[in-house]
Design a protein around this motif. Structure first.
Motif, PDB file in Angstrom:
ATOM      1  N   ALA A  14     -20.274  -8.086 -12.477  1.00 39.78           N
ATOM      2  CA  ALA A  14     -20.985  -9.203 -11.837  1.00 39.78           C
ATOM      3  C   ALA A  14     -22.394  -9.356 -12.403  1.00 39.78           C
ATOM      4  CB  ALA A  14     -21.028  -8.993 -10.319  1.00 39.78           C
ATOM      5  N   GLY A  15     -23.116  -8.244 -12.498  1.00 33.69           N
ATOM      6  CA  GLY A  15     -24.507  -8.287 -12.961  1.00 33.69           C
ATOM      7  C   GLY A  15     -24.597  -8.812 -14.393  1.00 33.69           C
ATOM      8  N   ARG A  76     -15.133 -22.851  -9.364  1.00 31.99           N
ATOM      9  CA  ARG A  76     -16.086 -23.251 -10.409  1.00 31.99           C
ATOM     10  C   ARG A  76     -15.999 -22.367 -11.646  1.00 31.99           C
ATOM     11  NH1 ARG A  76     -21.518 -23.392  -7.509  1.00 31.99           N
ATOM     12  NH2 ARG A  76     -22.320 -24.397  -9.383  1.00 31.99           N
ATOM     13  N   TYR A  77     -15.614 -21.093 -11.440  1.00 38.60           N
ATOM     14  CA  TYR A  77     -15.408 -20.211 -12.593  1.00 38.60           C
ATOM     15  C   TYR A  77     -14.068 -19.508 -12.398  1.00 38.60           C
ATOM     16  CZ  TYR A  77     -16.384 -17.236 -16.569  1.00 38.60           C
ATOM     17  OH  TYR A  77     -16.319 -16.624 -17.800  1.00 38.60           O
ATOM     18  N   TRP A 379     -16.746 -11.829 -11.959  1.00 43.66           N
ATOM     19  CA  TRP A 379     -17.114 -12.865 -12.950  1.00 43.66           C
ATOM     20  C   TRP A 379     -17.547 -14.154 -12.234  1.00 43.66           C
ATOM     21  CZ3 TRP A 379     -17.094  -9.329 -16.284  1.00 43.66           C
ATOM     22  CH2 TRP A 379     -15.991  -8.603 -16.697  1.00 43.66           C
ATOM     23  N   SER A 380     -16.735 -14.594 -11.249  1.00 42.95           N
ATOM     24  CA  SER A 380     -16.987 -15.890 -10.599  1.00 42.95           C
ATOM     25  C   SER A 380     -18.296 -15.879  -9.819  1.00 42.95           C
ATOM     26  CB  SER A 380     -15.843 -16.251  -9.644  1.00 42.95           C
ATOM     27  OG  SER A 380     -14.632 -16.370 -10.349  1.00 42.95           O
ATOM     28  N   SER A 381     -18.514 -14.833  -9.016  1.00 40.65           N
ATOM     29  CA  SER A 381     -19.733 -14.803  -8.195  1.00 40.65           C
ATOM     30  C   SER A 381     -20.955 -14.621  -9.096  1.00 40.65           C
ATOM     31  CB  SER A 381     -19.658 -13.715  -7.118  1.00 40.65           C
ATOM     32  OG  SER A 381     -19.429 -12.445  -7.696  1.00 40.65           O
ATOM     33  N   GLY A 382     -20.806 -13.818 -10.164  1.00 42.36           N
ATOM     34  CA  GLY A 382     -21.918 -13.624 -11.105  1.00 42.36           C
ATOM     35  C   GLY A 382     -22.254 -14.912 -11.830  1.00 42.36           C
ATOM     36  N   TRP A 383     -21.226 -15.643 -12.253  1.00 42.50           N
ATOM     37  CA  TRP A 383     -21.433 -16.900 -12.974  1.00 42.50           C
ATOM     38  C   TRP A 383     -22.167 -17.906 -12.086  1.00 42.50           C
ATOM     39  CZ3 TRP A 383     -20.321 -22.043 -12.485  1.00 42.50           C
ATOM     40  CH2 TRP A 383     -20.432 -22.828 -13.635  1.00 42.50           C
TER      41      TRP A 383
END
Ligand SMILES: Cc1cc2nc3c(=O)[nH]c(=O)nc-3n(C[C@H](O)[C@H](O)[C@H](O)COP(=O)(O)OP(=O)(O)OC[C@H]3O[C@@H](n4cnc5c(N)ncnc54)[C@H](O)[C@@H]3O)c2cc1C
Length: 389
Positions: A14-15, A76-77, A379-383
């Motif tokens: 995520a980071g 969205r991602y 990936w999605s929340s990080g993006w």
């Protein structure tokens, strides 16, 4: 004093994704990791091949007090966006089963991809760095042994509590407590379950035996492999159901998911075959021998009444277990629970009450099933956060 637009704590999936996206927007980004290396969980995941996403990752594949929260970021991602990133870097992958995508080569290819993207986006990564305190006035003030950093956005991407030896810490929850942000009680998920001491002793000799099973709990079913261990039960079917299980609850296991056990036994009811011989066609021999040990061993089928056969088939198709507990964070793939999604905007992953403070990835109360869903959430929340910090 070092000034940055964005400080991200945690160099996991995520980071790193958030850092890349924020860097691409021209923000000055510092990513702080307390381990010597970034991406340790990516490295060991999926048996070294990283099950990096699932072809279909939807809100139904996630556990959260608010099941709708993850929808926006996943839309969205989606997994197709991460797949496109892999293709851009020429990383070959394959579907193993049930939409689960793995690298053909090694999970380190994904770490290298993320590092390459970080470099291109101008992200500064500082490993071996332990944060001693965080304060907020207008901006965030972050103290480390290498000096103080001032940042307008602070992104907490420090993950959950699973596998402390890989660097898991309670940093995210303690920051949440410091800023008065509610936490949904964390517990180990995707974790092997243990038997009560007497059952553990009885089933110990079955360690290593695996079979196909359906595990059911509270109207939720998973159909995958089950594995007996020295302590209890594991295998994908148990890991999946463990994330939903609470102490004291009964899990029902169907050990003959593709058969009607009673019909099979009744069809050979008049034969002199041993019950074990019939059942060994469908279940491992070691298991059958153990299963009937406490009942004085199996007899020829014609020595059992209809009622006996009904009981035996019910035992195999609806074996009810109350696990003693889980094997804890040292064996759990994830942490269920975390930062209460009511505290966050699903659009930005920013906290509603503390401007500039974001939480992403596993530290949030969004936990995926086994099968690439947890990395997809990271990936999605990080993006998403990367678009706003
Ligand atoms: C054995 C194993 C196998 C797995 N396999 C898969 C799989 O194949 N597919 C899948 O989807 N999921 C898998 N998972 C789950 C997946 O790894 C996690 O859900 C995912 O890594 C979460 O990403 P994250 O970035 O939120 O947290 P993490 O990956 O945990 O990253 C958090 C980072 O923050 C760092 N950190 C923690 N505290 C601090 C601090 N105080 N200061 C600085 N840094 C800190 C940690 O060292 C870590 O690098 C697996 C997990 C395990 C344990």
């Amino acid at each position: 004093m070092n000034k940055k637009d964005v400080v991200i704590v945690g160099g996991g999936a995520a980071g790193l994704m958030c850092a890349i996206e924020a860097g691409k927007r021209g923000r000055s980004v510092l990513l702080i990791e307390h381990n010597e290396k970034i991406g340790e969980k990516i490295r060991i995941s999926g048996g070294g091949r990283c099950n990096f996403t699932n072809l279909v990752a939807e809100s139904r594949n996630y556990i959260s007090r608010n099941p709708h929260f993850c929808k926006s970021a996943l839309a969205r991602y989606p997994s197709s966006s991460f797949i496109a990133l892999l293709e851009k870097h020429g990383i070959a992958f394959h579907e193993k089963k049930l939409g689960q995508l793995f690298c053909d080569g090694s999970s380190t290819q994904i770490i290298e991809l993320l590092l390459k993207e970080c470099r291109a986006a101008g992200v500064v990564i500082q490993t071996n760095t332990h944060i001693s305190s965080v304060d907020k006035t207008e901006t965030f003030s972050i103290d480390t042994p290498h000096g103080n950093i001032e940042a307008s956005s602070l992104v907490v991407a420090s993950g959950g509590l699973s596998i402390p030896k890989l660097g898991a810490s309670d940093f995210g929850y303690s920051i949440a407590r410091q800023f008065g942000i509610n936490i949904v009680n964390p517990k180990p998920g995707l974790v092997p379950l243990s038997f009560r001491p007497a059952d553990k002793k009885f089933f110990a000799s079955l360690s290593g035996v695996s079979l196909d099973a359906i595990a059911s709990l509270k109207g939720i079913d998973f159909h995958e492999h089950l594995l007996f261990t020295h302590h209890g039960l594991s295998g994908p079917v148990i890991l999946q159901i463990s994330s939903f299980w609470k102490k004291g609850e009964v899990i029902t296991l169907n050990l003959l998911p593709d058969q009607n056990a009673y019909k099979i036994l009744e069809s050979v009811r008049d034969s002199k075959s041993y019950l074990s011989t019939v059942l060994e066609r469908f279940l491992p021999k070691r298991f059958i021998q153990k299963w009937f040990e406490s009942q004085g061993g199996p007899l020829p089928i014609n020595r059992y009444s209809h009622k006996d056969l009904r009981e035996i088939s019910k035992g195999l198709s609806a074996w009810q277990i109350i696990p003693f507990g889980t094997e804890g964070y040292s064996k759990a793939e994830v942490t269920v629970g975390g930062i209460d999604t009511d505290e966050l905007s699903s659009k930005t992953m920013g906290t509603k009450r503390i401007p500039g403070l974001y939480f992403i990835g596993e530290v949030v109360d969004v936990t995926g099933w086994l099968g690439g869903y947890n990395f997809q959430w990271a990936w999605s929340s990080g993006w998403v956060a990367g678009q706003y910090v």
